[in-house]
Design an enzyme around this catalytic site. Structure first.
Site, mmCIF file in Angstrom:
data_model
loop_
_atom_site.group_PDB
_atom_site.id
_atom_site.type_symbol
_atom_site.label_atom_id
_atom_site.label_comp_id
_atom_site.label_asym_id
_atom_site.label_seq_id
_atom_site.Cartn_x
_atom_site.Cartn_y
_atom_site.Cartn_z
ATOM 1 N N ASP A 123 -32.638 -25.641 84.359
ATOM 2 C CA ASP A 123 -31.476 -24.763 84.548
ATOM 3 C C ASP A 123 -31.465 -23.781 83.373
ATOM 4 O O ASP A 123 -31.189 -24.147 82.234
ATOM 5 C CB ASP A 123 -30.198 -25.608 84.543
ATOM 6 C CG ASP A 123 -28.950 -24.750 84.751
ATOM 7 O OD1 ASP A 123 -29.043 -23.507 84.612
ATOM 8 O OD2 ASP A 123 -27.892 -25.338 85.048
ATOM 9 N N HIS A 124 -31.782 -22.529 83.686
ATOM 10 C CA HIS A 124 -31.983 -21.553 82.621
ATOM 11 C C HIS A 124 -30.685 -21.205 81.887
ATOM 12 O O HIS A 124 -30.693 -20.612 80.817
ATOM 13 C CB HIS A 124 -32.611 -20.267 83.189
ATOM 14 C CG HIS A 124 -33.463 -19.526 82.206
ATOM 15 N ND1 HIS A 124 -33.216 -19.556 80.851
ATOM 16 C CD2 HIS A 124 -34.548 -18.749 82.373
ATOM 17 C CE1 HIS A 124 -34.107 -18.816 80.228
ATOM 18 N NE2 HIS A 124 -34.934 -18.315 81.130
ATOM 19 N N ARG A 125 -29.567 -21.605 82.470
ATOM 20 C CA ARG A 125 -28.325 -21.338 81.762
ATOM 21 C C ARG A 125 -28.242 -22.182 80.490
ATOM 22 O O ARG A 125 -27.530 -21.836 79.551
ATOM 23 C CB ARG A 125 -27.123 -21.656 82.665
ATOM 24 C CG ARG A 125 -27.026 -20.724 83.875
ATOM 25 C CD ARG A 125 -25.930 -21.165 84.820
ATOM 26 N NE ARG A 125 -26.177 -22.514 85.329
ATOM 27 C CZ ARG A 125 -25.340 -23.159 86.145
ATOM 28 N NH1 ARG A 125 -24.206 -22.597 86.516
ATOM 29 N NH2 ARG A 125 -25.634 -24.349 86.578
#
Lengths: 327, 378, 422
Positions: C394-396
């Protein structure tokens, strides 16, 4: 390398370039028989004769314009102002003729000329003979402005200026003519215009200084080193075109900058450097850029007041403490 | 002078000027007023003077001088028209009335000699051999202009014919000319520099400094003062304490001559003498050439400081009229030849206008070219 | 005179507000117009600004709590003022409608009196002005954003309280010293049977922006994928040896993978996390979801605190959970609330695949089959059991390097499972 004075280094540069190129001549007040008000042209009349070392009447506008005209048709004049204070009389020819000729002729007439002489403060000569005018000339596109701070730089840069195809304002400093330094004897020794020199490497603060302020800044750096503050001293050497890259890269590293200059602060070169740093390295600043400039008043005669008007080691040290939050 | 007075202050300035000028003009007219008979007599006298010179001059050269003066006259009329149409911007200083000076003087030099002048430079540029096309394109601010559209009317340059420019600070070209002459002497060339300027430039320090150095160092320069009697809107009488400009040369020990600027041959002869002095003795000369501009100082000048009558009086002495009349009386010019000259001029002007119209505007990137001969990336 | 600050009406349809974040602490100076708290309304997160000057004496509503409009949320007064009467009044107040109507009037009155008492409110002292906004040097602001440091938690050492580079350097150093403790703390805790405890770090502006931008460009959970190839010979050997010791154990490669993943997560707490609206939640234990294929779908039962459990325990739990999963007998708490997942399709002969993250987890490992392949070792071609693993991130929360470092640890452990014993 031999240790020689700034005066001798400039003399070498003139001599070598005059030997190298027949189209180079030196013109100005007292440059010939008197050998220069500050003896920069010592021995040149004897070697090159009155055809190429020309004493002029007190006619700054006239001989500055004469130089520009000669440059239009291919000569490479070196015009000496006894001091840059007198160049004010010649500004019409420097700014309206020399700086703009190439442009308004659509590229037809280049002006390979050097206007040189001492700029900045002298010793107790009051307001009209003690002022720094670099911001005037640096303002104009078409002019290049050079301010050496060591004998080697003086020689290498003057040789470059004489060989350059554009009008160059070459500003020496009366207080520095006797300053000694190692200077290469090589006749091909030149320093390119537009390249700053890191006079001392450091990590905590960048001090940008030119001309007389370079040795002052270096002394300030030595003093600050004792307190554990590491100063990087950058001498732009050429004010226009300014090697802003070197300055900005240094500020990105140190995050703090002090700009030392002899000239008045308002609309000065220091203000320009400061603006450039803010525009290009805003996100890297840990403190506002700080200028240490000459007083915003004409130069006074009295010795104590004169000393107050010119930035010194203490004022640079104080400014560094301010931007490094070590005051 | 061109840039002396910002246009927004001109009305106020003119009010001041004209109130004083009215008296000045009246004084001058009082000394200068000629009756119709006297005017006619003067014209006849000039013709007589000129006829003597005509006899000593080759007809081809006479026709060439006539052609050049007509070319300048028609070029300037066309420029005025284009200016009124908004094709030409900024300042536009016309040379109408003064054609004999540039044509006569420049006919006296070699192509490799140098010419430099002020902002009223169209006539000199044409006389030095610059193409009408490139001059008109420069006036139009086009890429094909002689200065690539960057100089405009006041800054015509052409290195290929040694025309070293129009310069727009009054008197600014006088030190430059001195330097050009210095360079030719430095290189042992036998070239001569002609430096044109208006009489108002004589009051500048650059005039004094330059003439002093030129005589001091014996520089081959001919200083040609075109005395058209008005520095913008200020008559000579109101601006100069000693109005005999030729006499000022004695302050430098320099040779000088007073010349009738309405007689192209008189100008030519005086210049020939000065050029000879420069070329063979490397000595400067000051020529005061009395002339008159018919038009305002620039296109925005209504000329309120002088009377219509004064202008008309000088138009009686028109240099083109004078030369053509003298040549006719000597049987060297007829209607047919005059028509041919006008026709040739017309064609050349039409070509110039067409070239200027068709030439592209300078490319935007030209804004930053030629600021430096050796640009250093900063 | 002390005064109450009430939950303001911040949107046309707002009836109650949830206090999202206090920007001021008790005891801090506040000035009129200054933002003191953030409130989540039905529409958005809004700022609550102070109307009066003074010291924030008492916070009445804490972060996460919801109160109706007009309900007192804090008391402001002079530093040494007695606020006990006001506190009693607030405690007695039932909240709701009554409070809503009376509070603004009281506040208005208080404000009027405040103005009378304050000698020169238009010329606040330097201290007050310094509190109006944060003064920070550009480099310090940038460094703080990059390091995820909340400037409001810092006290500037520059002139006028300006936060400067050295303040951020000090804060980074402090958090660096604190960070290992976070990772080390886990083993000391008893094996929990419930969901993982966590520590929540508020989102920095940069992290919030990354989340918003990536999510809107790719989908609700912006994925990116990292693949690596792992030499499995030693893991296979370990499994064989263990199963030889006790045939009852019946340890699978997948059990080892889960154990290794849990261990790696402990070394990389940034990956053992979940993205919350206003914060990133870092879990202090590894609750590993193990994907189990069902006839008509998929379920991921959770091995709680896998980092603290032995391989045998993990193996037994997975087997047992899987059986009950197929029997549809899992309780909800047994298949929700994982902190990280492993999905293995090796048994189907799949070489390599990508898995979709199970929100709110931040990552999932997609494990392919271990197969013999020619590889170069010490300049010679040899045959090794190679397995390809793809991690979805999850790149967040996880940046490329963060994910890669985790995967590197995972690979190192799996290629040399003895390291688990160190």
């Amino acid at each position: 390398m031999p240790l020689i004075t700034m005066r001798e280094a400039l003399n070498q540069a003139l001599r070598e370039e005059m030997r190298r190129d027949e189209s180079v001549f030196l013109m100005g007040e007292e440059v010939g028989a008197y050998e220069g008000a500050y003896k920069v042209s010592r021995g040149l009349l004897a070697e090159f004769g009155p055809k190429r070392v020309i004493d002029t009447p007190i006619s700054e506008l006239g001989f500055a314009g004469l130089g520009v005209g000669a440059a239009m048709v291919g000569l490479r004049p070196v015009i000496e102002f006894m001091t840059f204070n007198f160049s004010i009389l010649a500004t019409d020819q420097i700014i309206n003729s020399a700086a703009k000729m190439l442009y308004m002729s659509g590229g037809q007439f280049k002006i390979p000329i050097v206007f040189r002489g001492p700029n900045g403060s002298a010793y107790q000569v009051s307001s009209q003979h003690s002022q720094a005018l670099e911001s005037w000339y640096a303002h104009f596109p078409g002019l290049k402005v050079v301010m050496p701070s060591t004998p080697a730089d003086a020689k290498g840069l003057l040789k470059s200026a004489i060989r350059d195809d554009d009008p160059v304002i070459f500003m020496e400093q009366e207080r520095m003519y006797g300053m000694k330094g190692e200077v290469p004897e090589d006749e091909d020794f030149i320093i390119p215009l537009g390249v700053a020199d890191i006079k001392r490497e450091g990590t905590d603060v960048t001090i940008v200084a030119r001309s007389l302020m370079v040795p002052v800044a270096l002394r300030a750096a030595e003093e600050l080193e004792k307190e554990g503050i590491s100063c990087e001293v950058i001498d732009p050497r050429t004010i226009r075109p300014l090697d802003i890259e070197t300055i900005v890269n240094s500020v990105k590293k140190t995050n703090r900058v002090v700009i030392a200059e002899e000239s008045h602060p308002f609309c000065g070169v220091g203000a320009e450097i400061s603006a450039e740093i803010i525009e290009r390295a805003f996100d890297y600043l840990d403190a506002p850029p700080r200028r240490v400039s000459g007083a915003d008043a004409p130069m006074p005669y009295a010795k104590n007041l004169e000393a107050l008007a010119i930035p010194d080691v203490q004022r640079i040290v104080a400014a560094v403490r301010e931007v490094t939050y070590t005051a | 002078m061109s840039s002396r007075k910002p246009s927004n202050s001109r009305q106020q300035a003119d009010e001041v000027t004209s109130s004083v000028a009215t008296t000045a003009v009246t004084e001058q007219e009082a000394s200068d007023l000629l009756t119709a008979e006297e005017l006619h007599a003067e014209h006849e006298q000039r013709k007589e003077d000129q006829k003597g010179r005509i006899e000593a001059t080759d007809r081809e050269l006479l026709l060439h001088l006539l052609y050049q003066m007509v070319l300048i006259r028609r070029f300037e009329e066309k420029a005025a028209e284009a200016y009124s149409l908004g094709k030409i911007g900024g300042f536009c200083h016309l040379y109408i009335g003064q054609e004999a000076v540039a044509v006569g003087a420049i006919s006296a030099i070699r192509p490799d000699d140098y010419v430099i002048t002020s902002y009223r430079d169209h006539g000199h540029a044409l006389a030095k051999g610059m193409s009408a096309e490139e001059i008109m394109a420069e006036l139009y601010g086009k890429a094909g202009g002689c200065s690539a559209g960057k100089g405009g009317s006041m800054h015509l340059f052409d290195a290929s014919v040694n025309f070293l420019g129009g310069h727009a600070i009054v008197g600014g070209q006088i030190p430059l000319a001195t330097g050009i002459a210095f360079a030719t002497k430095y290189r042992n060339e036998d070239k001569v520099t002609l430096c044109f300027f208006g009489e108002a430039a004589v009051n500048q320090g650059s005039f004094n400094e330059s003439l002093n150095m030129a005589q001091l160092w014996k520089l081959p320069c001919v200083y040609i003062c075109e005395n058209n009697q008005y520095g913008m809107g200020t008559s000579l009488a109101r601006a100069m304490s000693l109005q005999d400009i030729a006499r000022k040369a004695c302050a430098y020990g320099m040779a000088s001559e007073f010349v009738d600027g309405m007689d192209v041959l008189a100008v030519r002869e005086a210049t020939l003498r000065a050029v000879e002095r420069a070329r063979t003795e490397s000595l400067p000369t000051l020529l005061e050439v009395r002339t008159y501009r018919y038009m305002g100082h620039s296109m925005s000048d209504p000329g309120n400081y002088r009377t219509r009558a004064e202008i008309e009086r000088y138009q009686q002495r028109d240099p083109i009229k004078l030369l053509s009349a003298s040549m006719r009386e000597k049987g060297l010019l007829d209607d047919e030849t005059m028509k041919q000259i006008e026709q040739r001029v017309h064609e050349e002007i039409e070509r110039a206008v067409r070239f200027a119209e068709e030439s592209p505007l300078p490319a935007p990137e030209e804004l930053y070219t030629d600021v430096y001969a050796n640009p250093i990336k900063s | 005179m002390a005064t109450k600050i009430v939950m303001p009406k911040l949107s046309p349809t707002m009836e109650e507000g949830q206090l999202a974040r206090w920007l001021k602490k008790e005891g801090e100076q506040i000035a009129p117009g200054e933002t003191i708290a953030e409130v989540d309304t039905d529409k958005a997160t809004m700022e609550v600004t102070a109307n009066t000057a003074g010291v924030l004496r008492k916070i009445l509503v804490h972060e996460g709590e919801s109160v109706p409009l007009g309900h007192p949320i804090a008391i402001v007064g002079e530093a040494d003022e007695d606020i006990s009467a006001l506190l009693t009044e607030v405690e007695k107040s039932p909240g709701g409608e009554k409070v809503k109507q009376s509070a603004p009037a009281a506040e208005e009155r208080a404000a009027r009196e405040e103005r009378r008492e304050a000698p020169s409110p238009e010329a606040p002292s330097n201290g007050e002005r310094g509190a109006e906004r944060i003064f920070v040097s550009p480099i310090a602001a940038r460094m703080a954003a990059e390091a995820g440091i909340n400037l409001r938690t810092l006290k500037g050492s520059g002139p006028g309280g300006r936060i400067i580079k050295r303040d951020i350097e000090a804060a980074i150093e402090a958090s660096r010293q604190a960070a290992p403790r976070l990772a080390e703390a886990a083993p000391a805790q008893p094996i929990p049977s419930e969901a993982a405890p966590y520590e929540e770090v508020p989102l920095t502006e940069m992290r919030r922006t990354i989340a918003r931008r990536l999510a809107s460009s790719i989908g609700p959970v912006p994925h990116f994928f990292l693949t690596t190839e792992i030499e499995m010979d030693r893991a296979i050997e370990l499994r064989r040896s263990l199963n030889e010791l006790d045939p009852e154990l019946n340890i699978s490669l997948n059990d080892i993978i889960v154990k290794v993943a849990a261990a790696a997560l402990m070394q990389h707490p940034q990956v053992n996390a979940s993205f919350q609206e206003r914060a990133i939640r870092y879990y202090k234990q590894a609750d590993i979801g193990v994907a189990v294929a069902l006839e008509d779908g998929l379920i991921t039962p959770v091995v709680r605190a896998a980092n603290l459990k032995s391989l045998g325990t993990i193996s037994r739990e997975i087997r047992e959970l899987a059986e009950r999963a197929r029997a549809r007998k899992l309780k909800p708490e047994e298949y929700t609330g994982a902190t990280f997942s492993v999905s293995n399709l090796g048994m189907f002969g799949i070489d390599e695949f990508t898995a979709i993250i199970n929100p709110p987890e931040a990552g999932i490992l997609a494990v392919g089959a271990a197969q013999p392949k020619p590889v170069v070792r010490d300049g010679e071609i040899v045959i090794r059991q190679m397995m390809r693993v793809t991690m979805s991130c999850d790149h967040r929360i996880i940046d490329g390097a963060t994910g890669a470092q985790f995967l590197q640890t995972f690979k190192r452990l799996l290629e040399n499972p003895l390291r688990l014993l160190i």
